[in-house]
Scaffold this motif. Structure first.
Motif, PDB file in Angstrom:
ATOM      1  N   ASP A  10      63.378  10.769  55.365  1.00 54.08           N
ATOM      2  CA  ASP A  10      62.433   9.659  55.274  1.00 54.08           C
ATOM      3  C   ASP A  10      61.572   9.670  56.532  1.00 54.08           C
ATOM      4  O   ASP A  10      62.101   9.594  57.646  1.00 54.08           O
ATOM      5  N   ALA A  11      60.265   9.797  56.362  1.00 56.41           N
ATOM      6  CA  ALA A  11      59.359   9.878  57.510  1.00 56.41           C
ATOM      7  C   ALA A  11      58.214   8.884  57.338  1.00 56.41           C
ATOM      8  O   ALA A  11      57.749   8.634  56.223  1.00 56.41           O
ATOM      9  N   PHE A  12      57.779   8.331  58.458  1.00 54.10           N
ATOM     10  CA  PHE A  12      56.693   7.359  58.438  1.00 54.10           C
ATOM     11  C   PHE A  12      55.669   7.741  59.492  1.00 54.10           C
ATOM     12  O   PHE A  12      56.009   8.054  60.632  1.00 54.10           O
ATOM     13  N   PHE A  13      54.391   7.720  59.092  1.00 47.66           N
ATOM     14  CA  PHE A  13      53.280   8.000  59.998  1.00 47.66           C
ATOM     15  C   PHE A  13      52.320   6.817  59.903  1.00 47.66           C
ATOM     16  O   PHE A  13      51.399   6.821  59.080  1.00 47.66           O
ATOM     17  N   GLY A  14      52.562   5.809  60.717  1.00 47.28           N
ATOM     18  CA  GLY A  14      51.782   4.587  60.579  1.00 47.28           C
ATOM     19  C   GLY A  14      52.113   3.922  59.259  1.00 47.28           C
ATOM     20  O   GLY A  14      53.275   3.609  58.981  1.00 47.28           O
ATOM     21  N   LEU A  15      51.097   3.750  58.418  1.00 43.10           N
ATOM     22  CA  LEU A  15      51.310   3.151  57.105  1.00 43.10           C
ATOM     23  C   LEU A  15      51.623   4.184  56.032  1.00 43.10           C
ATOM     24  O   LEU A  15      51.863   3.833  54.882  1.00 43.10           O
ATOM     25  N   LYS A  16      51.603   5.449  56.405  1.00 44.26           N
ATOM     26  CA  LYS A  16      51.889   6.513  55.443  1.00 44.26           C
ATOM     27  C   LYS A  16      53.371   6.861  55.473  1.00 44.26           C
ATOM     28  O   LYS A  16      53.977   6.926  56.539  1.00 44.26           O
ATOM     29  N   ASN A  17      53.931   7.106  54.305  1.00 42.13           N
ATOM     30  CA  ASN A  17      55.337   7.489  54.231  1.00 42.13           C
ATOM     31  C   ASN A  17      55.464   8.824  53.509  1.00 42.13           C
ATOM     32  O   ASN A  17      54.681   9.151  52.611  1.00 42.13           O
ATOM     33  N   TYR A  18      56.433   9.595  53.935  1.00 40.23           N
ATOM     34  CA  TYR A  18      56.788  10.831  53.239  1.00 40.23           C
ATOM     35  C   TYR A  18      58.300  10.835  53.080  1.00 40.23           C
ATOM     36  O   TYR A  18      59.046  10.890  54.061  1.00 40.23           O
ATOM     37  N   LEU A  53      63.733  19.334  44.041  1.00 35.34           N
ATOM     38  CA  LEU A  53      63.055  18.701  45.171  1.00 35.34           C
ATOM     39  C   LEU A  53      62.233  17.529  44.673  1.00 35.34           C
ATOM     40  O   LEU A  53      61.376  17.676  43.794  1.00 35.34           O
ATOM     41  N   SER A  54      62.515  16.355  45.234  1.00 34.62           N
ATOM     42  CA  SER A  54      61.750  15.149  44.916  1.00 34.62           C
ATOM     43  C   SER A  54      60.993  14.723  46.167  1.00 34.62           C
ATOM     44  O   SER A  54      61.595  14.545  47.230  1.00 34.62           O
ATOM     45  N   GLU A  55      59.671  14.585  46.051  1.00 39.53           N
ATOM     46  CA  GLU A  55      58.837  14.204  47.180  1.00 39.53           C
ATOM     47  C   GLU A  55      57.978  12.990  46.811  1.00 39.53           C
ATOM     48  O   GLU A  55      57.491  12.885  45.675  1.00 39.53           O
ATOM     49  N   LYS A  56      57.775  12.109  47.790  1.00 37.47           N
ATOM     50  CA  LYS A  56      56.895  10.966  47.605  1.00 37.47           C
ATOM     51  C   LYS A  56      56.011  10.833  48.840  1.00 37.47           C
ATOM     52  O   LYS A  56      56.506  10.728  49.963  1.00 37.47           O
ATOM     53  N   TYR A  57      54.704  10.862  48.618  1.00 38.79           N
ATOM     54  CA  TYR A  57      53.735  10.717  49.709  1.00 38.79           C
ATOM     55  C   TYR A  57      52.743   9.647  49.301  1.00 38.79           C
ATOM     56  O   TYR A  57      52.059   9.786  48.289  1.00 38.79           O
ATOM     57  N   PHE A  58      52.664   8.548  50.097  1.00 38.33           N
ATOM     58  CA  PHE A  58      51.936   7.358  49.679  1.00 38.33           C
ATOM     59  C   PHE A  58      52.540   6.894  48.357  1.00 38.33           C
ATOM     60  O   PHE A  58      53.738   6.733  48.246  1.00 38.33           O
ATOM     61  N   SER A  59      51.704   6.745  47.329  1.00 35.12           N
ATOM     62  CA  SER A  59      52.210   6.293  46.027  1.00 35.12           C
ATOM     63  C   SER A  59      52.404   7.457  45.059  1.00 35.12           C
ATOM     64  O   SER A  59      52.887   7.262  43.944  1.00 35.12           O
ATOM     65  N   ASN A 133      54.582  21.629  56.579  1.00 37.55           N
ATOM     66  CA  ASN A 133      53.528  21.266  57.536  1.00 37.55           C
ATOM     67  C   ASN A 133      53.530  19.766  57.790  1.00 37.55           C
ATOM     68  O   ASN A 133      52.482  19.122  57.825  1.00 37.55           O
ATOM     69  N   ILE A 134      54.723  19.219  58.022  1.00 38.82           N
ATOM     70  CA  ILE A 134      54.836  17.761  58.110  1.00 38.82           C
ATOM     71  C   ILE A 134      54.084  17.190  59.305  1.00 38.82           C
ATOM     72  O   ILE A 134      53.625  16.045  59.278  1.00 38.82           O
ATOM     73  N   SER A 135      53.885  17.969  60.368  1.00 32.73           N
ATOM     74  CA  SER A 135      53.175  17.454  61.542  1.00 32.73           C
ATOM     75  C   SER A 135      51.710  17.150  61.228  1.00 32.73           C
ATOM     76  O   SER A 135      51.083  16.324  61.909  1.00 32.73           O
ATOM     77  N   LEU A 136      51.154  17.784  60.190  1.00 32.24           N
ATOM     78  CA  LEU A 136      49.759  17.534  59.832  1.00 32.24           C
ATOM     79  C   LEU A 136      49.562  16.167  59.183  1.00 32.24           C
ATOM     80  O   LEU A 136      48.423  15.723  59.007  1.00 32.24           O
TER      81      LEU A 136
END
Length: 213
Positions: A10-18, A53-59, A133-136
């Motif tokens: 679970d990662a958060f970049f400000g209001l963005k989540n991955y 693999l299940s991924e969620k980025y924003f909505s 490329n999660i740092s991007l």
């Protein structure tokens, strides 16, 4: 032999989540025997790799299932100063079809303290753009896929020279390595061409890596 792994992130970049979760299963069956003497050893086997693999980025969310059954054969020759391992495996990816992956390893001992090794082969993998490329994600730009992403395929080869000697009464080792990787296809994460977007696309042109140490 078999293994099972589960990875959750679970990662958060400000209001963005991955958010991502990966479940992997691997099974491998090997038969091993000799041809005449222990100088000639062969292995035959089959394997299966399964990943969900299940991924969620924003909505937006994606679910990817990969199933890769395969078979392999390996021959080892070991005689005095020289040894070699030649192998080939054939895998069938449920999304990309069949891949043939050869491999060769060579080793020659000039003496017990002077050794030359060489290797070469082919490899492939499915790229995971966001996880790789999660740092991007730590910026305000949009993620844009300009085309369907193809698997990464590369040829790699190189050599190693090892010399063992004594220095001031103690054992020391000198290593010289050279390895080259040449990409047939590669995922490109382009964060320079567009100031508003990060572009993901397949390699168009030449890509390689040379390592000397």
């Amino acid at each position: 032999m078999f293994s099972f792994t589960r990875h959750k992130q679970d990662a958060f970049f400000g209001l963005k989540n991955y958010d991502a979760e990966q479940k992997s299963f691997y099974a491998n069956l090997i038969y091993q025997n000799i041809i005449g003497s222990k100088e000639h050893l062969y292995k035959l086997g089959t394997s299966v790799q399964a990943d969900k693999l299940s991924e969620k980025y924003f909505s937006a969310s994606t679910d990817t299932t990969e199933i890769v059954p395969g078979a392999f054969a390996e021959y080892t020759f070991n005689h005095k100063q020289f040894s070699s391992v030649a192998a080939v495996r054939v895998d069938y990816h449920n999304g990309y079809g069949m891949f043939v992956v050869p491999r060769l390893h060579l080793k020659y001992n000039f003496t017990d303290d002077l050794i030359l090794r060489a290797s070469g082969g082919r490899s492939f993998r499915r790229a995971h753009p966001l996880a790789d490329n999660i740092s991007l994600l730590a910026n305000s730009r949009n993620i844009v896929f300009t085309e369907n992403i193809e698997p990464e395929i590369a040829w790699n080869y190189g050599a190693n020279f090892t010399a063992i000697f004594h220095l001031f009464g103690r054992e020391a080792t000198f290593n010289l390595d050279y390895y080259r990787t040449w990409f047939v296809n590669q995922l490109v994460a382009d964060s320079y061409s567009d100031s508003l977007n990060i572009l993901f696309y397949n390699l168009d042109g030449e890509s390689f890596s040379n390592v000397l140490q």
